[in-house]
Design a protein around this motif. Structure first.
Motif, PDB file in Angstrom:
ATOM      1  N   PHE A  93       0.794  -1.214   0.000  1.00  0.00           N
ATOM      2  CA  PHE A  93       0.000   0.000   0.000  1.00  0.00           C
ATOM      3  C   PHE A  93       0.832   1.272   0.000  1.00  0.00           C
ATOM      4  N   LYS A  94       2.094   1.162  -0.368  1.00  0.00           N
ATOM      5  CA  LYS A  94       2.981   2.321  -0.497  1.00  0.00           C
ATOM      6  C   LYS A  94       2.927   3.181   0.758  1.00  0.00           C
ATOM      7  N   ASP A  95       2.362   4.358   0.672  1.00  0.00           N
ATOM      8  CA  ASP A  95       2.375   5.277   1.812  1.00  0.00           C
ATOM      9  C   ASP A  95       1.008   5.435   2.482  1.00  0.00           C
ATOM     10  N   TRP A  96       0.128   4.453   2.348  1.00  0.00           N
ATOM     11  CA  TRP A  96      -1.189   4.516   2.971  1.00  0.00           C
ATOM     12  C   TRP A  96      -1.067   4.208   4.467  1.00  0.00           C
ATOM     13  N   ASP A 105      -2.781   3.053   8.177  1.00  0.00           N
ATOM     14  CA  ASP A 105      -3.791   2.069   8.565  1.00  0.00           C
ATOM     15  C   ASP A 105      -5.178   2.699   8.650  1.00  0.00           C
ATOM     16  N   THR A 106      -5.233   3.954   9.081  1.00  0.00           N
ATOM     17  CA  THR A 106      -6.516   4.650   9.192  1.00  0.00           C
ATOM     18  C   THR A 106      -7.149   4.836   7.815  1.00  0.00           C
ATOM     19  N   LYS A 107      -6.353   5.269   6.841  1.00  0.00           N
ATOM     20  CA  LYS A 107      -6.864   5.451   5.481  1.00  0.00           C
ATOM     21  C   LYS A 107      -7.266   4.110   4.880  1.00  0.00           C
ATOM     22  N   LEU A 108      -6.485   3.089   5.141  1.00  0.00           N
ATOM     23  CA  LEU A 108      -6.772   1.759   4.630  1.00  0.00           C
ATOM     24  C   LEU A 108      -8.073   1.212   5.219  1.00  0.00           C
ATOM     25  N   GLU A 109      -8.268   1.381   6.512  1.00  0.00           N
ATOM     26  CA  GLU A 109      -9.496   0.926   7.163  1.00  0.00           C
ATOM     27  C   GLU A 109     -10.714   1.671   6.622  1.00  0.00           C
ATOM     28  N   ARG A 110     -10.572   2.981   6.427  1.00  0.00           N
ATOM     29  CA  ARG A 110     -11.677   3.775   5.888  1.00  0.00           C
ATOM     30  C   ARG A 110     -12.040   3.315   4.481  1.00  0.00           C
ATOM     31  N   MET A 129      -9.396  -3.140  -3.989  1.00  0.00           N
ATOM     32  CA  MET A 129      -8.324  -2.412  -3.296  1.00  0.00           C
ATOM     33  C   MET A 129      -7.088  -2.296  -4.180  1.00  0.00           C
ATOM     34  N   GLU A 130      -6.746  -3.368  -4.895  1.00  0.00           N
ATOM     35  CA  GLU A 130      -5.606  -3.305  -5.828  1.00  0.00           C
ATOM     36  C   GLU A 130      -5.869  -2.259  -6.903  1.00  0.00           C
ATOM     37  N   TRP A 131      -7.099  -2.235  -7.404  1.00  0.00           N
ATOM     38  CA  TRP A 131      -7.441  -1.253  -8.422  1.00  0.00           C
ATOM     39  C   TRP A 131      -7.325   0.165  -7.859  1.00  0.00           C
ATOM     40  N   GLU A 132      -7.777   0.364  -6.621  1.00  0.00           N
ATOM     41  CA  GLU A 132      -7.670   1.677  -5.969  1.00  0.00           C
ATOM     42  C   GLU A 132      -6.216   2.140  -5.915  1.00  0.00           C
ATOM     43  N   ILE A 133      -5.323   1.246  -5.530  1.00  0.00           N
ATOM     44  CA  ILE A 133      -3.906   1.580  -5.382  1.00  0.00           C
ATOM     45  C   ILE A 133      -3.263   1.876  -6.741  1.00  0.00           C
ATOM     46  N   ASN A 134      -3.514   1.009  -7.708  1.00  0.00           N
ATOM     47  CA  ASN A 134      -2.786   1.079  -8.980  1.00  0.00           C
ATOM     48  C   ASN A 134      -3.440   1.921 -10.064  1.00  0.00           C
ATOM     49  N   ASN A 135      -4.760   2.084 -10.034  1.00  0.00           N
ATOM     50  CA  ASN A 135      -5.434   2.680 -11.185  1.00  0.00           C
ATOM     51  C   ASN A 135      -6.322   3.881 -10.894  1.00  0.00           C
TER      52      ASN A 135
END
Length: 176
Positions: A14-17, A19-24, A124-130
């Motif tokens: 998740f690079k620089d995400w 935990d709070t942003k990831l949970e949201r 989630m992968e799509w969110e990160i990469n695209n």
């Protein structure tokens, strides 16, 4: 939650995400899936009526939930919504979120099938990469050419490419 922050961090960088942003984002994807399918994924065999006192859900008998389970509180309740179980004992359990004291709330376990969990991981992968490249169909570096595609109902659903949500079609229910 469909998948815990710890589990998904093992699968995706998740690079620089935080935990709070990831949970949201995971909670947002969960709501997207529930809304798209019109399915609450409740396991009705794991349903109890409870009284909420001081943040504890007293079910008066053995608790059918374990720590980490997602439960849905429903039927006229000030606490209606999804919650994650944080701890249990013989006749009560607590959740991670704050709740208001209330009597006779209906608590049902929420379970997602494996392919719905995989769909969440793919989203989630799509969110990160695209996500930052939304709308770009092709891009050329030499002489710099960018082609955008039409974003309409035929190729996107709820902000995601329709191909990513195809695995959810078996779980869609009619809206009443």
């Amino acid at each position: 939650m469909i998948i815990s922050v710890e589990e998904i961090k093992k699968l995706i960088d998740f690079k620089d995400w935080t935990d709070t942003k990831l949970e949201r984002k995971l909670k947002a994807i969960e709501q997207t899936i529930r809304s798209y399918t019109n399915n609450n994924f409740q396991r009705r065999t794991h349903r109890k009526t409870a009284d909420i006192v001081g943040g504890l859900f007293d079910v008066g008998e053995s608790v059918p939930f374990k720590s980490g389970d997602t439960v849905q509180i429903s039927h006229p309740s000030m606490n209606a919504g999804l919650y994650v179980v944080s701890g249990t004992n013989d006749s009560a359990f607590s959740v991670e979120e704050d709740v208001v004291d209330e009597n006779n709330v209906l608590v049902t376990k929420v379970e997602y099938p494996a392919d719905v969990v995989e769909c969440c991981i793919n989203l989630m992968e799509w969110e990160i990469n695209n996500r930052s490249k939304v709308g770009i169909q092709s891009e050329t570096l030499s002489r710099h050419s960018v082609t955008y595609f039409n974003q309409d109902a035929d190729n996107q659903v709820m902000g995601y490419p329709s191909s990513l949500l195809g695995c959810l079609k078996p779980y869609r229910k009619l809206r009443c």
